[in-house]
Write a protein that holds these residues in place. Sequence first.
Motif: not given
Length: 483
Positions: A90-91, A111, A113, A390
Amino acid sequence: MNNPSPSPEDQLSLYANRRHFLARSGVSLGAAALSQLLPNDATAAAKAGALDVLHYAPRAKRVIYLFMSGGPSQMDLFDYKPLLNELNGQDLPDSVRQGQRLTGMSANQAKLPLAGAQFQFAQHGRSGTWVSELLPHTAKVVDDLCIIRSMHTEAINHDPAITFFQTGSQNAGRPSIGAWLSYGLGSMNDDLPTFCVLVTKGGTGQPIYSRLWGSGFLASTHQGVQFRSGKDPVLYLNNPGGVSPEARRNMLDRLSELHQLQYQQTQDPRVLERIEQYEMAFRMQTSAPEATDLSDESEATFELYGPDSREPGTFSANCLLARRLAERNVRFIQLFHRGWDQHGNLPSEIRRQCRATDQGAAALITDLKQRGMLDDTLVVWGGEFGRTAYSQGTLTANNYGRDHHPRCFTMWMAGGGVKPGMVYGETDEFSYNLTRNPVHVHDLHATMLHLLGIDHERLTYKHQGRRYRLTDVHGELVNDIIS
């Protein structure tokens, strides 16, 4: 009637006479200072530092600093974040990022992630501290460690970030922390440098420069001396072919006499520094090979540090050598290990780094402790910043990378008056922001100096019209981690 101004010729004569008078009046002082450097006795006395009296009762006499260059990933090693695994892919929420800057390497990603750690965590020791499976040896000594999860810095790129940790400034040219300690505390031994540096051989990643252990505007005698693997631990130390120790001694004696004459003429302290370095190099022709010769270490010691410890220049061998230098009262010992800059292929790369460093670092703690040295030796482990929650680049089922993250990361300290079996500070559920007890680079330096008996605000040096210090105009003592 006003006296006429002296002519340019008279001014030059006055200046020359004044200089001659100062040089003549300084002969006794210069000779006295020089006599402390010349080899009239079999051994020179250990040199005192600039501080006549320590500001506090010291808890540590020496420091071994294990610098993990590149920025170890905190959430893959020490900062357990199960929510990252639940939200994998998910971002990164805007509420977490809070508009913080990104490096140019991930700023243009469509993005960001979230990447959960692919490694198992478990609680270890009486303290129940969470440690990654990547660090099984460190997990065994976790009750001796004070793990700081709330480190932060301003620098987001390697060079200024590494320079910041070593010198207290992001700009090159300031004295390194080891040089500051050499200046302030002086030497505890006669025959080895106050500040020694060991760099793991080979390896890849960001370069390591000699200026990171430089003396800046302090005297050159305070700079770090790099010890290398192989038969010549210090470059240019041995006599060339055909030059005997006796010939070298005679040459140094005559050279010292010439330098004494120069000092009487100029009163330049750099002349004394030069002689002091020559004399230290001469004494190190015997002391350096003895200190770096591991052949007298027991089989049990090599087993403790692991198979790599038998190969000079590896991180484990350098940890063992660091213990030997500490035994010989070297004040500050800095180990540099590169390769923690894992923008891609982190799962495989971080495994390799941990295999190379985990056992040696843990063995150093165990070895110091069983020899009764951990109480007065401060050991520090950490890099210049952390890594992002991320993934930089493509996130797959079994691969990811992490970008630089200065906002929060993990270091640990042990011995030397630090509380053992403690975790200090907290980050949010993404290991992206600090939530409790932040510790800045200047705070770390202030605390290290305090443990050595120094008030960080009072160890200063006047240079170009202002007084400098390691912590600049910042730094708060982290009292909670002091035992």
